[in-house]
Design an enzyme around this catalytic site. Sequence first.
Site, PDB file in Angstrom:
ATOM      1  N   HIS A 151       1.117  -0.852  -0.260  1.00 50.88           N
ATOM      2  CA  HIS A 151       0.301  -0.172  -0.155  1.00 50.88           C
ATOM      3  C   HIS A 151       1.106   1.768  -0.236  1.00 50.88           C
ATOM      4  O   HIS A 151       2.259   1.500   0.450  1.00 50.88           O
ATOM      5  CB  HIS A 151      -1.117  -0.160   1.081  1.00 50.88           C
ATOM      6  CG  HIS A 151      -2.534   0.801   1.380  1.00 50.88           C
ATOM      7  ND1 HIS A 151      -2.044   2.465   1.352  1.00 50.88           N
ATOM      8  CD2 HIS A 151      -3.445   0.562   0.802  1.00 50.88           C
ATOM      9  CE1 HIS A 151      -3.130   2.338   1.379  1.00 50.88           C
ATOM     10  NE2 HIS A 151      -4.048   2.021   0.830  1.00 50.88           N
ATOM     11  N   ASP A 194      -8.130  -5.417   0.532  1.00 50.29           N
ATOM     12  CA  ASP A 194      -8.555  -6.420  -1.253  1.00 50.29           C
ATOM     13  C   ASP A 194      -7.893  -7.927  -0.432  1.00 50.29           C
ATOM     14  O   ASP A 194      -8.431  -8.159  -1.830  1.00 50.29           O
ATOM     15  CB  ASP A 194      -7.832  -5.889  -2.885  1.00 50.29           C
ATOM     16  CG  ASP A 194      -8.095  -4.483  -2.543  1.00 50.29           C
ATOM     17  OD1 ASP A 194      -7.777  -3.658  -3.303  1.00 50.29           O
ATOM     18  OD2 ASP A 194     -10.007  -4.375  -3.161  1.00 50.29           O
TER      19      ASP A 194
END
Length: 431
Positions: free
Chosen positions: A308, A366
């Site tokens: 991320h 996700d």
Amino acid sequence: MAETTKTAKLTLDGKTYELPVLKGTIGPDVIDIRKLYGEADVFTYDPGFTSTAATDSAITYIDGDKGELLYRGYPIEQLADQSHYLEVCYLLLYGELPDKAQMADFEQRVTKHTMVHEQMQYFFRGFRRDAHPMATMVGVVGAMSAFYHDSTDISDPWQREVAAIRMIAKLPTIAAMAYKYSVGQPFVYPKNALSYAGNFLNMCFAVPAEDYVVNPILEKAMDRIMMLHADHEQNASTSTVRLAGSSGANPFACIAAGIACLWGPAHGGANQACLEMLKEIGTVDRIPEYIAKAKDKNSGFRLMGFGHRVYKNFDPRAKVMKQSADEVLDLLGIHNNPLLQVAKELERIALSDEYFISKKLYPNVDFYSGIILEAMGFPTSMFTPIFAISRTVGWISQWKEMIADPTQKIGRPRQLYIGQTRRDYVDVTSR
Ligand code: SDX
């Protein structure tokens, strides 16, 4: 508004420039460079916006080192545990948690807007049945501006409010229609007696031939997934919505742009890509092969659902999602789900591997969501549309905040030019 607490000095070609440093309520200060080009005739350079604050905002705060996510100051873990999606929508839109009367009024306003114009169903017929639902959603949401003319004037606060309610209310209906169209089943109208999440499940899975009863376990899991995806600061799709909105484009066009950006596998498309990756890995014994591929720069392969830009510690949403995956599969009587076993082992191995530790790569939102969505009966192609439904309130809240800002200007970045210097045209006979 931020306050100036100190200045930064930049010395360039023997000249020193004083740049104000602005302080927010929490998080890093920012160096205000708005006057830099005018004073020093230079641009700053930050192609991936890794060190750039594009705006100020009071909606969502992320601390990537602490793994903290706050919606209007409230920790995501507390909201996921104690709130529900429409209450989170109210919080993101208006800045405070609603009292009972405010919640009832908001829920009633959203519920009354869940149907789409009857004419819109004919848009779907123009798509191939095997069109990706995200392609359909980009098209149909953009087309909303051709129907709801009474909520496209962005200078009118009331029209902005109506557009916001319409999009929050209609996105589930449009996504469910995209799904039904892809499987060749008739569209199912919204049922106002159902909850927001329950209504979406009903529109996706009900058929005229038999009654459909919303499973409360799935309803709660869907509502929690929606809360976890509702907003996330200035991510790529939110920045797309803000940039589109900065030109004065109507809200439906801006959200369609956000949906298009979210589709990418580096962003919201990662939930689909992650489940497809877990299926490709298939069994725990094949994990080392994929870990090695992910570490090999030449492979072009990345562990989907990992890493991320902001979180350099765990993604708090992934933690909640992992716990929810365990609960939902257990309650559904799905024990030893092979994908969940592969996901957990993949996480365990990756988090003990120097490559992932050194690059601070952790599971993101996700990584586990697809396992729950598949257990609910959704095909992988519906994972990102569900992300888009959930994020619509975040996009709209950020868009409203930008439009209401009196200092707002059209977004227009500059560049470092590395092309040809000026040269004269040469006729083709002389080339
Ligand atoms: C979302 O921004 C948001 O807030 C987004 C989001 C939201 O709610 O809106 O949180 C939703 O988009 C989550 C992210 C979903 N995407 C994925 O899971 C796709 C896989 N992850 C990546 O491609 C990547 O981690 C990103 C895109 C998420 C972040 O990319 P960055 O911040 O630009 O990091 P990078 O590409 O510069 O990578 C840093 C290093 C690189 O190695 P070096 O060049 O430094 O040697 O880490 C490596 C990368 O090669 N790396 C990975 C990796 N992710 C980064 N290596 C293997 N597998 C990965 N998944």
